[in-house]
Design a protein around this motif. Sequence first.
Motif, mmCIF file in Angstrom:
data_model
loop_
_atom_site.group_PDB
_atom_site.id
_atom_site.type_symbol
_atom_site.label_atom_id
_atom_site.label_comp_id
_atom_site.label_asym_id
_atom_site.label_seq_id
_atom_site.Cartn_x
_atom_site.Cartn_y
_atom_site.Cartn_z
ATOM 1 N N LYS A 6 0.866 -1.179 0.000
ATOM 2 C CA LYS A 6 0.000 0.000 0.000
ATOM 3 C C LYS A 6 0.900 1.224 0.000
ATOM 4 O O LYS A 6 1.937 1.239 0.650
ATOM 5 C CB LYS A 6 -0.876 0.030 1.259
ATOM 6 N N ILE A 7 0.473 2.241 -0.746
ATOM 7 C CA ILE A 7 1.233 3.482 -0.782
ATOM 8 C C ILE A 7 0.306 4.655 -0.520
ATOM 9 O O ILE A 7 -0.922 4.527 -0.603
ATOM 10 C CB ILE A 7 1.955 3.682 -2.140
ATOM 11 N N GLU A 8 0.919 5.783 -0.214
ATOM 12 C CA GLU A 8 0.177 7.037 -0.066
ATOM 13 C C GLU A 8 0.902 8.070 -0.917
ATOM 14 O O GLU A 8 2.076 8.361 -0.690
ATOM 15 C CB GLU A 8 0.163 7.449 1.397
ATOM 16 N N VAL A 9 0.202 8.567 -1.938
ATOM 17 C CA VAL A 9 0.773 9.556 -2.847
ATOM 18 C C VAL A 9 -0.348 10.468 -3.309
ATOM 19 O O VAL A 9 -1.498 10.057 -3.399
ATOM 20 C CB VAL A 9 1.511 8.857 -4.025
ATOM 21 N N ASP A 10 -0.022 11.737 -3.598
ATOM 22 C CA ASP A 10 -1.042 12.745 -3.860
ATOM 23 C C ASP A 10 -1.525 12.866 -5.299
ATOM 24 O O ASP A 10 -2.631 13.327 -5.532
ATOM 25 C CB ASP A 10 -0.544 14.114 -3.402
ATOM 26 N N LEU A 38 -3.793 2.937 -5.203
ATOM 27 C CA LEU A 38 -2.740 3.271 -4.245
ATOM 28 C C LEU A 38 -1.953 2.026 -3.828
ATOM 29 O O LEU A 38 -1.774 1.745 -2.645
ATOM 30 C CB LEU A 38 -3.313 4.006 -3.032
ATOM 31 N N LYS A 39 -1.496 1.292 -4.851
ATOM 32 C CA LYS A 39 -0.693 0.094 -4.607
ATOM 33 C C LYS A 39 0.546 0.102 -5.488
ATOM 34 O O LYS A 39 0.528 0.601 -6.606
ATOM 35 C CB LYS A 39 -1.502 -1.169 -4.873
ATOM 36 N N ARG A 62 11.176 9.159 -1.982
ATOM 37 C CA ARG A 62 11.042 10.441 -1.278
ATOM 38 C C ARG A 62 11.899 11.533 -1.905
ATOM 39 O O ARG A 62 11.668 12.713 -1.644
ATOM 40 C CB ARG A 62 11.353 10.260 0.199
ATOM 41 N N ASP A 67 6.487 13.667 0.251
ATOM 42 C CA ASP A 67 5.353 13.331 1.112
ATOM 43 C C ASP A 67 4.847 11.904 0.928
ATOM 44 O O ASP A 67 3.868 11.523 1.566
ATOM 45 C CB ASP A 67 4.185 14.293 0.853
ATOM 46 N N CYS A 68 5.465 11.122 0.066
ATOM 47 C CA CYS A 68 4.945 9.775 -0.204
ATOM 48 C C CYS A 68 5.209 8.851 0.971
ATOM 49 O O CYS A 68 6.061 9.107 1.820
ATOM 50 C CB CYS A 68 5.554 9.204 -1.489
ATOM 51 N N GLU A 69 4.458 7.761 0.998
ATOM 52 C CA GLU A 69 4.633 6.736 2.041
ATOM 53 C C GLU A 69 4.436 5.379 1.392
ATOM 54 O O GLU A 69 3.582 5.208 0.534
ATOM 55 C CB GLU A 69 3.629 6.939 3.169
ATOM 56 N N PHE A 71 3.906 1.446 2.790
ATOM 57 C CA PHE A 71 3.645 0.660 3.995
ATOM 58 C C PHE A 71 4.146 -0.766 3.796
ATOM 59 O O PHE A 71 3.552 -1.545 3.067
ATOM 60 C CB PHE A 71 2.150 0.678 4.314
#
Length: 72
Positions: A6-10, A38-39, A62, A67-69, A71
């Motif tokens: 899983k990722i977090e990106v805008d 978001l994968k 990064r 700001d990305c993450e 998991f």
Amino acid sequence: MKKTYKIEVDCANCANLMQEATKKVEGVADCNVNFMTLKMAVNFAEGADPKAVMPVVLKECRKVEPDCEIFF
């Protein structure tokens, strides 16, 4: 070996930049980032240890998207 994270990106462009950065990391054979789900699917090179490779992937991602993450 293939693993999905899983990722977090805008934005979609940032997801594409993350994908390209990940493909350049040693130990990664291929990568596909899907902004809609978001994968991040990472194909690791033979003999690569995902637990050692993924922190490097996050560091490189990064650089293009601070700001990305990811998991893992």
